[in-house]
Motif scaffolding. Structure first.
Motif, PDB file in Angstrom:
ATOM      1  N   ALA A 165      -9.307 -11.119 -10.025  1.00  0.00           N
ATOM      2  CA  ALA A 165      -9.940  -9.868  -9.069  1.00  0.00           C
ATOM      3  C   ALA A 165      -8.950  -9.820  -7.952  1.00  0.00           C
ATOM      4  O   ALA A 165      -8.111 -10.286  -7.665  1.00  0.00           O
ATOM      5  CB  ALA A 165     -11.253 -10.518  -8.560  1.00  0.00           C
ATOM      6  N   ALA A 166      -9.423  -8.644  -7.366  1.00  0.00           N
ATOM      7  CA  ALA A 166      -8.808  -8.102  -6.095  1.00  0.00           C
ATOM      8  C   ALA A 166      -9.557  -8.189  -4.822  1.00  0.00           C
ATOM      9  O   ALA A 166     -10.758  -7.602  -5.232  1.00  0.00           O
ATOM     10  CB  ALA A 166      -8.074  -6.758  -6.637  1.00  0.00           C
ATOM     11  N   TYR A 167      -9.109  -8.176  -3.921  1.00  0.00           N
ATOM     12  CA  TYR A 167     -10.239  -8.181  -2.626  1.00  0.00           C
ATOM     13  C   TYR A 167      -9.614  -7.363  -1.323  1.00  0.00           C
ATOM     14  O   TYR A 167      -8.380  -7.500  -1.175  1.00  0.00           O
ATOM     15  CB  TYR A 167     -10.195  -9.611  -2.098  1.00  0.00           C
ATOM     16  CG  TYR A 167     -10.849 -10.611  -2.959  1.00  0.00           C
ATOM     17  CD1 TYR A 167     -11.990 -10.921  -3.262  1.00  0.00           C
ATOM     18  CD2 TYR A 167      -9.806 -11.310  -4.118  1.00  0.00           C
ATOM     19  CE1 TYR A 167     -12.445 -11.829  -4.207  1.00  0.00           C
ATOM     20  CE2 TYR A 167     -10.373 -12.190  -5.089  1.00  0.00           C
ATOM     21  CZ  TYR A 167     -11.654 -12.354  -5.000  1.00  0.00           C
ATOM     22  OH  TYR A 167     -12.070 -13.326  -6.003  1.00  0.00           O
ATOM     23  N   TRP A 195       3.496  -9.261   1.778  1.00  0.00           N
ATOM     24  CA  TRP A 195       3.350  -8.001   0.634  1.00  0.00           C
ATOM     25  C   TRP A 195       4.100  -8.642  -0.603  1.00  0.00           C
ATOM     26  O   TRP A 195       4.943  -9.332  -0.463  1.00  0.00           O
ATOM     27  CB  TRP A 195       4.145  -6.788   1.245  1.00  0.00           C
ATOM     28  CG  TRP A 195       3.777  -6.161   2.299  1.00  0.00           C
ATOM     29  CD1 TRP A 195       3.951  -6.260   3.577  1.00  0.00           C
ATOM     30  CD2 TRP A 195       2.682  -5.332   2.363  1.00  0.00           C
ATOM     31  NE1 TRP A 195       3.342  -5.557   4.605  1.00  0.00           N
ATOM     32  CE2 TRP A 195       2.479  -4.838   3.697  1.00  0.00           C
ATOM     33  CE3 TRP A 195       1.609  -4.598   1.219  1.00  0.00           C
ATOM     34  CZ2 TRP A 195       1.272  -3.823   4.120  1.00  0.00           C
ATOM     35  CZ3 TRP A 195       0.791  -3.741   1.598  1.00  0.00           C
ATOM     36  CH2 TRP A 195       0.526  -3.246   2.972  1.00  0.00           C
ATOM     37  N   HIS A 196       3.680  -7.876  -1.706  1.00  0.00           N
ATOM     38  CA  HIS A 196       4.239  -8.389  -2.985  1.00  0.00           C
ATOM     39  C   HIS A 196       5.685  -7.618  -3.096  1.00  0.00           C
ATOM     40  O   HIS A 196       5.757  -6.633  -2.168  1.00  0.00           O
ATOM     41  CB  HIS A 196       3.394  -7.794  -4.316  1.00  0.00           C
ATOM     42  CG  HIS A 196       2.254  -8.497  -4.745  1.00  0.00           C
ATOM     43  ND1 HIS A 196       2.425  -9.998  -5.061  1.00  0.00           N
ATOM     44  CD2 HIS A 196       1.047  -8.385  -4.546  1.00  0.00           C
ATOM     45  CE1 HIS A 196       1.106 -10.583  -5.254  1.00  0.00           C
ATOM     46  NE2 HIS A 196       0.526  -9.582  -4.903  1.00  0.00           N
ATOM     47  N   ILE A 209      -5.318  -4.408  -0.691  1.00  0.00           N
ATOM     48  CA  ILE A 209      -5.854  -5.495  -1.137  1.00  0.00           C
ATOM     49  C   ILE A 209      -5.081  -6.932  -1.279  1.00  0.00           C
ATOM     50  O   ILE A 209      -3.805  -6.844  -0.860  1.00  0.00           O
ATOM     51  CB  ILE A 209      -6.424  -5.305  -2.616  1.00  0.00           C
ATOM     52  CG1 ILE A 209      -4.878  -4.769  -3.359  1.00  0.00           C
ATOM     53  CG2 ILE A 209      -7.268  -3.977  -2.726  1.00  0.00           C
ATOM     54  CD1 ILE A 209      -5.270  -4.692  -5.038  1.00  0.00           C
ATOM     55  N   LEU A 210      -5.865  -8.006  -1.538  1.00  0.00           N
ATOM     56  CA  LEU A 210      -5.019  -9.181  -1.671  1.00  0.00           C
ATOM     57  C   LEU A 210      -5.206  -9.499  -3.168  1.00  0.00           C
ATOM     58  O   LEU A 210      -6.477  -9.687  -3.725  1.00  0.00           O
ATOM     59  CB  LEU A 210      -5.822 -10.154  -0.889  1.00  0.00           C
ATOM     60  CG  LEU A 210      -5.127 -11.758  -0.934  1.00  0.00           C
ATOM     61  CD1 LEU A 210      -3.744 -11.827  -0.659  1.00  0.00           C
ATOM     62  CD2 LEU A 210      -5.940 -12.723   0.089  1.00  0.00           C
ATOM     63  N   LYS A 216       1.065 -15.533  -8.089  1.00  0.00           N
ATOM     64  CA  LYS A 216       1.292 -15.519  -6.835  1.00  0.00           C
ATOM     65  C   LYS A 216       0.685 -14.533  -6.048  1.00  0.00           C
ATOM     66  O   LYS A 216       0.486 -13.308  -6.470  1.00  0.00           O
ATOM     67  CB  LYS A 216       3.145 -15.225  -6.501  1.00  0.00           C
ATOM     68  CG  LYS A 216       3.391 -15.259  -4.994  1.00  0.00           C
ATOM     69  CD  LYS A 216       4.860 -14.889  -5.024  1.00  0.00           C
ATOM     70  CE  LYS A 216       5.251 -15.027  -3.487  1.00  0.00           C
ATOM     71  NZ  LYS A 216       6.823 -14.909  -3.430  1.00  0.00           N
ATOM     72  N   TRP A 217       0.045 -15.104  -5.063  1.00  0.00           N
ATOM     73  CA  TRP A 217      -0.933 -13.969  -4.247  1.00  0.00           C
ATOM     74  C   TRP A 217      -0.123 -13.366  -3.115  1.00  0.00           C
ATOM     75  O   TRP A 217       0.825 -13.702  -2.511  1.00  0.00           O
ATOM     76  CB  TRP A 217      -2.017 -15.010  -3.359  1.00  0.00           C
ATOM     77  CG  TRP A 217      -3.004 -15.364  -4.258  1.00  0.00           C
ATOM     78  CD1 TRP A 217      -3.323 -16.469  -5.201  1.00  0.00           C
ATOM     79  CD2 TRP A 217      -4.230 -14.584  -4.886  1.00  0.00           C
ATOM     80  NE1 TRP A 217      -4.305 -16.630  -5.927  1.00  0.00           N
ATOM     81  CE2 TRP A 217      -4.982 -15.362  -5.734  1.00  0.00           C
ATOM     82  CE3 TRP A 217      -4.747 -13.347  -4.502  1.00  0.00           C
ATOM     83  CZ2 TRP A 217      -5.950 -15.098  -6.282  1.00  0.00           C
ATOM     84  CZ3 TRP A 217      -5.892 -12.961  -5.348  1.00  0.00           C
ATOM     85  CH2 TRP A 217      -6.484 -13.663  -6.145  1.00  0.00           C
ATOM     86  N   GLY A 218      -0.375 -11.894  -2.987  1.00  0.00           N
ATOM     87  CA  GLY A 218       0.243 -11.164  -1.951  1.00  0.00           C
ATOM     88  C   GLY A 218      -0.584  -9.785  -1.608  1.00  0.00           C
ATOM     89  O   GLY A 218      -1.688  -9.816  -2.331  1.00  0.00           O
ATOM     90  N   TRP A 219       0.028  -9.367  -0.787  1.00  0.00           N
ATOM     91  CA  TRP A 219      -0.651  -7.867  -0.594  1.00  0.00           C
ATOM     92  C   TRP A 219      -0.065  -6.664  -1.390  1.00  0.00           C
ATOM     93  O   TRP A 219       1.066  -6.540  -1.558  1.00  0.00           O
ATOM     94  CB  TRP A 219      -0.371  -7.635   1.054  1.00  0.00           C
ATOM     95  CG  TRP A 219      -0.925  -8.634   1.728  1.00  0.00           C
ATOM     96  CD1 TRP A 219      -1.297  -9.807   1.545  1.00  0.00           C
ATOM     97  CD2 TRP A 219      -0.487  -8.767   3.286  1.00  0.00           C
ATOM     98  NE1 TRP A 219      -1.631 -10.605   2.741  1.00  0.00           N
ATOM     99  CE2 TRP A 219      -1.198  -9.936   4.071  1.00  0.00           C
ATOM    100  CE3 TRP A 219       0.105  -7.966   4.254  1.00  0.00           C
ATOM    101  CZ2 TRP A 219      -1.071 -10.404   5.277  1.00  0.00           C
ATOM    102  CZ3 TRP A 219       0.023  -8.249   5.654  1.00  0.00           C
ATOM    103  CH2 TRP A 219      -0.736  -9.449   5.941  1.00  0.00           C
TER     104      TRP A 219
END
Length: 239
Positions: A165-167, A195-196, A209-210, A216-219
């Motif tokens: 999902a994206a948030y 940021w990605h 979104i996050l 790997k999590w990023g913006w």
């Protein structure tokens, strides 16, 4: 203290040296003996009783005054806590005792089903809304869309999310000028962003979104209209 003088009437009988006969003093003539008495002994005894009594009364008065102050402080604190709880939109809080630096505060609380980290609480919504509706949804819970201020916070919240999902976050570029703004008015700090690679990529993508790329999590900047999940953030409640 002045001694009292008591006058006592005393009649003397004189004996004649020559004849040995008794003679009465002339009629109407009286002799008085002055007797001096001192009240010091009785006053001293009274003082021995009075002083402890006054001391006891003073101690009782001081004890009552201290007890009243403690009661008043506890009562005021109770009223304050009731006021805080009354203003909340959440029916249930989950609290834990902590060594807090906030004066006279022992418990930190988050609404039930919210995540606790540092001084804040986080709600991960599974409902999908656009960015503006997500902002309104958080505001209705006395919170705001996610604002990230450190890597520790980024890592904490990322571990709680669904990688598929994206948030929505509380970061946007309202004018499309790359002038990023946080919803809580926190200054945007370029050195504390996640940021990605290659993001942000387009002035037409004004919301953030996050999400996860290769685990790997990023913006990531995106249009504000698509429906996404969201994360709300609020400061803990201290009681």
């Amino acid at each position: 203290m002045t001694s009292e003088i008591t006058y006592a009437e005393v009649r003397f009988k004189n004996e004649s040296k020559s004849s040995g006969t008794k003679s009465e003093p002339p009629a109407g003539k009286k002799h008085f003996l002055v007797v001096r008495t001192s009240p010091q002994r009785s006053n001293f005894s009274f003082s021995k009783v009075l002083f402890p009594l006054l001391t006891l009364l003073l101690l009782l008065a001081i004890s009552f005054f201290i007890a009243f102050i403690i009661f008043f402080q506890k009562y005021s604190q109770l009223l304050k806590e009731k006021k805080i709880l009354k203003e909340l939109t959440h029916n249930t809080l989950e609290c834990k005792r902590e060594n807090l630096t906030m004066e006279e505060k022992d418990w930190s609380c988050c609404p039930k089903n919210w995540k606790s980290f540092s001084l804040n609480c986080y709600f991960i919504s599974n409902e999908s809304k656009n960015w503006a509706e997500s902002v309104k949804n958080c505001s209705g819970m006395k919170a705001h869309l996610l604002v990230i201020n450190s890597k520790d916070e980024q890592d904490f919240i990322s571990k709680k999310l669904d990688k598929k999902a994206a948030y929505y976050m509380g970061l946007s570029d309202p004018e499309g000028t790359r002038d990023w703004q946080w919803v809580d008015q926190t200054p945007y700090n370029k050195s504390a962003t996640f940021w990605h690679q290659g993001e942000p990529s387009s002035p037409d993508e004004r919301c953030v979104i996050l999400n996860a790329r290769s685990s790997k999590w990023g913006w990531n900047d995106v249009p504000c209209e698509p429906l996404q999940r969201s994360i709300c953030k609020m400061m803990k409640i201290f009681i």
